[in-house]
Design a protein around this motif. Structure first.
Motif, PDB file in Angstrom:
ATOM      1  N   VAL A 148       0.861  -1.185   0.000  1.00 61.00           N
ATOM      2  CA  VAL A 148       0.000   0.000   0.000  1.00 61.00           C
ATOM      3  C   VAL A 148       0.898   1.236   0.000  1.00 61.00           C
ATOM      4  O   VAL A 148       1.788   1.351   0.842  1.00 61.00           O
ATOM      5  N   PRO A 149       0.712   2.145  -0.935  1.00 61.83           N
ATOM      6  CA  PRO A 149       1.596   3.320  -1.018  1.00 61.83           C
ATOM      7  C   PRO A 149       1.635   4.116   0.290  1.00 61.83           C
ATOM      8  O   PRO A 149       0.604   4.353   0.917  1.00 61.83           O
ATOM      9  N   SER A 153       6.381   3.270   6.496  1.00 67.16           N
ATOM     10  CA  SER A 153       6.884   3.792   7.762  1.00 67.16           C
ATOM     11  C   SER A 153       6.259   3.099   8.967  1.00 67.16           C
ATOM     12  O   SER A 153       6.784   3.162  10.076  1.00 67.16           O
ATOM     13  N   THR A 154       5.140   2.403   8.758  1.00 66.45           N
ATOM     14  CA  THR A 154       4.456   1.740   9.872  1.00 66.45           C
ATOM     15  C   THR A 154       4.414   0.222   9.749  1.00 66.45           C
ATOM     16  O   THR A 154       4.062  -0.463  10.704  1.00 66.45           O
ATOM     17  N   VAL A 155       4.776  -0.317   8.593  1.00 70.83           N
ATOM     18  CA  VAL A 155       4.685  -1.766   8.356  1.00 70.83           C
ATOM     19  C   VAL A 155       6.011  -2.293   7.831  1.00 70.83           C
ATOM     20  O   VAL A 155       6.679  -1.638   7.033  1.00 70.83           O
ATOM     21  N   SER A 156       6.403  -3.482   8.301  1.00 70.43           N
ATOM     22  CA  SER A 156       7.558  -4.181   7.734  1.00 70.43           C
ATOM     23  C   SER A 156       7.082  -5.517   7.183  1.00 70.43           C
ATOM     24  O   SER A 156       6.097  -6.088   7.667  1.00 70.43           O
ATOM     25  N   ARG A 206      -3.824  -7.502   0.100  1.00 72.00           N
ATOM     26  CA  ARG A 206      -2.746  -6.559   0.408  1.00 72.00           C
ATOM     27  C   ARG A 206      -3.289  -5.436   1.297  1.00 72.00           C
ATOM     28  O   ARG A 206      -2.673  -5.061   2.301  1.00 72.00           O
ATOM     29  N   ASP A 207      -4.439  -4.892   0.916  1.00 74.70           N
ATOM     30  CA  ASP A 207      -5.021  -3.783   1.666  1.00 74.70           C
ATOM     31  C   ASP A 207      -5.370  -4.212   3.083  1.00 74.70           C
ATOM     32  O   ASP A 207      -5.112  -3.483   4.054  1.00 74.70           O
ATOM     33  N   GLY A 211      -3.087  -2.955   6.110  1.00 75.21           N
ATOM     34  CA  GLY A 211      -3.893  -2.091   6.968  1.00 75.21           C
ATOM     35  C   GLY A 211      -3.948  -2.599   8.397  1.00 75.21           C
ATOM     36  O   GLY A 211      -3.806  -1.825   9.357  1.00 75.21           O
ATOM     37  N   LEU A 212      -4.118  -3.916   8.563  1.00 78.86           N
ATOM     38  CA  LEU A 212      -4.137  -4.492   9.907  1.00 78.86           C
ATOM     39  C   LEU A 212      -2.771  -4.353  10.578  1.00 78.86           C
ATOM     40  O   LEU A 212      -2.674  -4.034  11.768  1.00 78.86           O
TER      41      LEU A 212
END
Length: 248
Positions: A148-149, A153-156, A206-207, A211-212
């Motif tokens: 997700v573009p 910064s919040t997901v690895s 993916r979303d 997102g989760l």
């Protein structure tokens, strides 16, 4: 070179081959030149894919056989090309991977690099007229990551495998600092789907997964067996084999 044989389950025919009729503007001398110069078909293929990349409808139709230039056939072809772009995104580049001569036909196989995946295509030319009589396209079973573009910064992400070597992605909150976190396994629905459940430009898993993860929930999603090995589906796969075993 070994000629490409698409799987029955992944094969999409954009239009059906038929006997091409000789165009009124083609002279016998021009036909002989085409027969004697196979490179002419390579050049025609390059021109065709360049027109597809540039959304040049007139250029795409320039070398079509006469029966494919009729209004009804042109409309079907235009719709098929719109669907191709919707499913695979922009055509970025292509290269010729194989050639074959079969009777009065010249076949040219290509690998197309699109913005949402890799596609194989075969153009069929009539050797005497140089016209395109058939186009066959098949999307390969290659997963193309597309987070997700703006969410990096919040997901690895961690790439791994599950079951019989199926590709999988674990999405985790980047700010996690030890301790246990809730986790979700995303199980796909029926159909030949990758781990993102990609359908055209839509990637619902993916979303959901990214997102989760951005909200503190670890997720894992994986490619289905029917996506990774469509050639194995000559027999019936049970829900247990195609979903439950790998999910567990």
């Amino acid at each position: 070179m070994r000629f490409f044989r698409p799987s029955l389950f992944s094969f999409i025919a954009l239009f059906v081959a038929a006997c091409a009729t000789q165009g009124a503007g083609d002279s016998d001398e021009a036909n002989v030149r085409r027969l004697a110069n196979p490179a002419a078909f390579d050049a025609a293929g390059e021109s065709f894919w360049r027109a597809v990349r540039d959304h040049d409808d007139a250029g795409t139709a320039r070398d079509l056989a006469n029966h494919l230039k009729r209004p009804d056939a042109r409309e079907s072809f235009a719709s098929a090309m719109q669907m191709f772009r919707w499913e695979n995104g922009r055509l970025n580049s292509w290269h010729l991977t194989a050639k074959a001569t079969v009777g009065d036909e010249e076949h040219r196989q290509y690998e197309l690099q699109c913005s949402r995946g890799i596609v194989r295509a075969v153009l069929t030319f009539h050797r005497k007229t140089g016209h395109i009589t058939n186009l066959q396209i098949v999307r390969t079973s290659i997963y193309v990551a597309a987070p997700v573009p703006g969410i990096d910064s919040t997901v690895s992400w961690t790439e791994t495998t599950v079951g019989p070597g199926l590709g999988a992605t674990i999405a985790s909150p980047r700010a996690a600092t030890g301790g246990k976190l809730p986790a979700v396994v995303l199980i796909g629905e029926s159909g030949r789907l990758d781990r993102d459940e990609s359908t055209g430009p839509v990637r619902p898993f993916r979303d959901l997964g990214d997102g989760l993860a951005s909200r503190g929930v670890v997720t894992i999603r994986f490619d289905k067996r029917s996506f990774v090995a469509p050639h194995a589906f000559g027999r019936v796969f049970t829900i247990d084999e195609d979903l439950i075993q790998d999910g567990a």
